[in-house]
Design an enzyme around this catalytic site. Sequence first.
Site, mmCIF file in Angstrom:
data_model
loop_
_atom_site.group_PDB
_atom_site.id
_atom_site.type_symbol
_atom_site.label_atom_id
_atom_site.label_comp_id
_atom_site.label_asym_id
_atom_site.label_seq_id
_atom_site.Cartn_x
_atom_site.Cartn_y
_atom_site.Cartn_z
ATOM 1 N N ASP A 146 0.903 -1.071 -0.062
ATOM 2 C CA ASP A 146 0.069 0.111 0.068
ATOM 3 C C ASP A 146 0.923 1.203 -0.026
ATOM 4 O O ASP A 146 1.970 1.206 0.314
ATOM 5 C CB ASP A 146 -1.101 -0.002 1.185
ATOM 6 C CG ASP A 146 -0.164 -0.114 2.431
ATOM 7 O OD1 ASP A 146 0.813 -0.899 2.554
ATOM 8 O OD2 ASP A 146 -0.530 0.806 3.428
ATOM 9 N N GLU A 153 -0.429 -1.213 5.558
ATOM 10 C CA GLU A 153 1.023 -0.865 6.553
ATOM 11 C C GLU A 153 0.552 0.483 6.965
ATOM 12 O O GLU A 153 0.884 0.940 8.101
ATOM 13 C CB GLU A 153 2.333 -1.134 6.027
ATOM 14 C CG GLU A 153 3.257 -0.983 6.921
ATOM 15 C CD GLU A 153 4.039 0.340 6.758
ATOM 16 O OE1 GLU A 153 4.637 0.575 7.922
ATOM 17 O OE2 GLU A 153 3.483 1.233 5.871
#
Length: 382
Positions: free
Chosen positions: A71, A133
Site C-alpha cells: 500500500d 501498513e
Amino acid sequence: MTPKDILAKLVSFPTIPAVSNLDLIGWVGDYLARHSVPFTLIPSPDGTKANLFATIGPDVPGGVVLSGHTDVVPVDGQTWASDPFTLTLRGDKLYGRGTCDMKGFDAVALALVPDMLAAGLKRPIHLALSYDEEIGCLGAPLMVERMVADGLRPAAVIVGEPSRMKVVSAHKSGLRYWVKVTGKSVHSSRIDTGVSAVMVAARLVTWHDDRLRRNAAQADKSNPFEPPYTTLHCGTIEGGTAPNITAEHCRFTAEIRAIPSEDGEALLDEFRQFVDRDVVPEMKRIAPESRVDIDVWTSVKGLRPEDNGVAEALARRLTGDNGTHVVAYGTEGGIFQAGGYSTVVCGPGDIAQAHQADEFIEEGEMVAAERFVRGIIAELAA
C-alpha cells in the site's frame, strides 16, 4: 523483468488505503505462477485486500523472509511534476508514488525470483507482501499468525523499508487513538449547568502536552533516537456548534510513540486513570450522561535491538554497515519480532522522500538493494 520493469508495474496500481490491493496482488500472483512459485493469500477480514506469502526453495527451517508492504499513502492535495502512478525517470531518480516507500524493495525482490530459482537454494527465501501498513500495519499480523501456525521457522526477517541500506535494529512503537468527549449543551450564559466538551477536551490535550514536556525534560541524551524520548501528539480536533453554546461533542486524535525501553500502553493507562479519576467525576456531577471514550485504532509494536540477532548479523555482513541505527517511524518489523522471528529493517531509499510529492528513489539505491538480495541468495545457496 528488471527491477525497474517491475517497479513501473507496481507503481501503476494506486494502492492507497481507500482502494483494494487485489489487482496488484493478482498481478504478483500471476508473475509467480509463471515461474511455478507456490504462494498463499491471506485475505483481510472483509475480503477486499490480501497479503501474499510465497516460498522459493526447500521446505526446511532457516532461510530469510523479505518483507514489504503493497500500500501507499494518498496523493490528494499534493502537486506532482508527473503522474504519480506512472514511473518516470528524470536524471538518476525514479519518480512515482511508492517508489521509495516501499515498492522499490518489493520490485527488487520479485525481479530476482528467477535467480533464486536457479541458485539451488539449500534454505528458503520467503516473500511476504502485506496490505494496509500505512494505516496501522493491519495486514502483517494476520500473515505472522499464519506463519507461526504453519510452523515456519525462518532464521531472519528483512523488512525493506527505506533506510538507505543501513541496518536499523530498533524503532519506536506506536499507539493512535480517538478521544471522544460527550458533554451537555446549554446556553453559554449558564455554563454552570452544562458541560463543555471542547473545554474538557482542551484539558485532555494539555495532559498529552504536559507528558511530552516531562519526557523531554527527563530524556537520556545518549539515547540514539531522535528525539531521544517517548513522544505524545494530538493531531486533529473538532467540536462545538456555536460560540454561545457549550459543546455537546468534541473529539481529537492522539498518538504515543514509545522508545523500546518504555511501554506506550502503560502511558495510555496513565491517561485513562487521569480521565476516570480527575475528569469524568466532575463532568457527571453536572450531567450524569456526560462521558469520555478512548478508542484505540492503531497499535504498532516497536522493534527492539536483539542480542546476537541473526537478522542483524546477516544484514551487516552483506552491507558492510557496522553503525548503530534506530528510527522514530514504525514498521512491520516489531510484528515479526513479536512472532519470534529475528528481524531488522534494511531497504533502499531515503525515508525523507516517503509520503512526499514527487516521491522518488535513486537508481543507485535500487542497485544497492539488488546487490544485497543477491548476497542473501548466495548465502542461502552455500
